[in-house]
Design an enzyme around this catalytic site. Structure first.
Site, mmCIF file in Angstrom:
data_model
loop_
_atom_site.group_PDB
_atom_site.id
_atom_site.type_symbol
_atom_site.label_atom_id
_atom_site.label_comp_id
_atom_site.label_asym_id
_atom_site.label_seq_id
_atom_site.Cartn_x
_atom_site.Cartn_y
_atom_site.Cartn_z
ATOM 1 N N ASP A 191 85.753 -2.022 127.840
ATOM 2 C CA ASP A 191 84.147 -1.525 128.408
ATOM 3 C C ASP A 191 84.056 0.587 127.413
ATOM 4 O O ASP A 191 85.100 1.212 127.577
ATOM 5 C CB ASP A 191 84.155 -1.247 129.946
ATOM 6 C CG ASP A 191 83.208 -0.531 129.927
ATOM 7 O OD1 ASP A 191 81.981 -1.232 130.166
ATOM 8 O OD2 ASP A 191 82.620 0.269 130.067
ATOM 9 N N ASP A 208 73.450 0.037 119.013
ATOM 10 C CA ASP A 208 73.575 -1.919 118.018
ATOM 11 C C ASP A 208 74.165 -1.576 117.032
ATOM 12 O O ASP A 208 74.946 -2.135 116.901
ATOM 13 C CB ASP A 208 72.360 -1.990 117.814
ATOM 14 C CG ASP A 208 71.416 -2.814 118.657
ATOM 15 O OD1 ASP A 208 71.577 -2.833 120.095
ATOM 16 O OD2 ASP A 208 69.975 -3.194 118.732
ATOM 17 N N ASP A 236 77.803 -3.773 126.595
ATOM 18 C CA ASP A 236 79.460 -2.899 125.591
ATOM 19 C C ASP A 236 80.348 -3.063 126.125
ATOM 20 O O ASP A 236 81.565 -2.583 126.498
ATOM 21 C CB ASP A 236 79.287 -0.838 126.192
ATOM 22 C CG ASP A 236 79.914 -1.103 127.362
ATOM 23 O OD1 ASP A 236 78.753 -1.315 127.967
ATOM 24 O OD2 ASP A 236 79.705 0.241 127.342
#
Length: 313
Positions: A191, A208, A236
């Protein structure tokens, strides 16, 4: 990103469709050996042969250094076939002539097979141990067959890929654990630390771009290991799966490498990564959802320990 043999084995009806492709090609050139190949970054794999031709020394599953194959000379960029009607008369290099003669191929036709995005998949090939004439009509029909096969590959390929990053998706991860998890391995649940701020401050388009860069770095990491692949779960959150990894020391070493690859950014992005790690043994019957839940638990502890770190479950 290259389609791996492991990915192909997950495709619905791949063997059946590959056989149909070769059968159609044999209707056009019945006296020739027809075969399908796929490319990795460094190798070519002979996927399927139309028949066993004892005159030509190729076998299904044969792996060849890509730089030593004639198929690597096919013009993928312009989607043009490579034609040698008599290798003894061609003005090609001695190396190429030797490659073909070693497997007793005197005539060769190679049709490029590419995905819609231009990525090379492999070739549809025709070979014979004697010189041959390949007429224009036959070549055009084979090109149409190769094009139809590429449409099928695209449909299957993108069913297993994340549309933003090109990494594998949750569907691929689930299918992998249905078919291959008994080999044992370890899951890294990643993460990004600070990603929400990137979106809030710089916008989702920038977010992005960051996710795409993360994917490129993860793909570079997994390319260093034959037994690894990367997945974007969503947002993410990412997964790296390493198979057949044995010691805790080696797992820690790889985790440190992942952290180092993902904590260097422009000063405007305050980003790093936290990792939750869950090994799973050979022949384990553990459920993927349980693995992910355990990995998420370890990830939470890595986050609360100060981020930019990893924890084992």
């Amino acid at each position: 990103m290259v389609i791996t043999l492991q990915e192909l084995q997950m495709y619905r009806n791949f063997d059946e469709l590959a056989s149909d492709v070769l059968d159609l090609a044999k209707e056009i050139l019945p006296d020739k050996l027809v075969y399908l190949t796929s490319f990795s970054d460094k190798q070519q794999i002979i996927l399927k042969l139309s028949n066993i031709d004892t005159s030509i020394l190729l076998t299904e599953g044969m792996v060849i250094n890509l730089n030593e194959t004639v198929c690597n000379r096919v013009d993928f960029e312009n989607k043009l076939p490579l034609i040698y009607e008599d290798i003894r008369e061609e003005t090609c290099s001695d190396d190429l002539r030797n490659i073909l003669e070693e497997v007793n191929i005197k005539s060769y036709l190679g049709i490029p097979i590419s995905l819609v995005n231009g990525e090379r998949f492999g070739t549809l090939c025709v070979a014979h141990h004697e010189d041959s004439h390949f007429d224009k009509k036959s070549i055009n029909l084979l090109q149409k067959i190769a094009r139809m096969f590429s449409y099928y590959l695209d449909l299957e390929h993108f069913a297993y890929r994340d549309s933003l990053t090109g990494l594998y998706n949750r569907h691929y991860l689930s299918k992998f654990f249905e078919d291959h998890s008994k080999t044992g391995g370890v899951i890294f649940f990643l993460d990004l630390d600070g990603f929400k701020k990137v979106n809030d401050i710089h916008g989702h388009d920038t977010g992005d771009l960051v996710l795409k860069e993360v994917a490129l770095r993860l793909q570079k990491i997994v390319n260093e290991h034959n037994d690894a692949f990367a997945v974007r779960l969503g947002g993410d959150e990412f997964i790296i799966n390493f198979s057949q990894i044995s010691t805790r020391e080696e797992i820690s070493k790889r985790a440190e490498h992942v952290l180092n690859c993902l904590n260097t950014w422009d000063s405007e992005y305050q980003l790093s990564t936290s990792i939750g790690i869950v090994p799973y043994p050979v022949d384990s019957n553990i459920n993927l959802n349980t693995l992910l839940k355990n990995a998420d638990n370890a990830l939470y502890r890595a986050k609360t320990a100060g981020k930019n770190s990893y924890k084992f479950f």
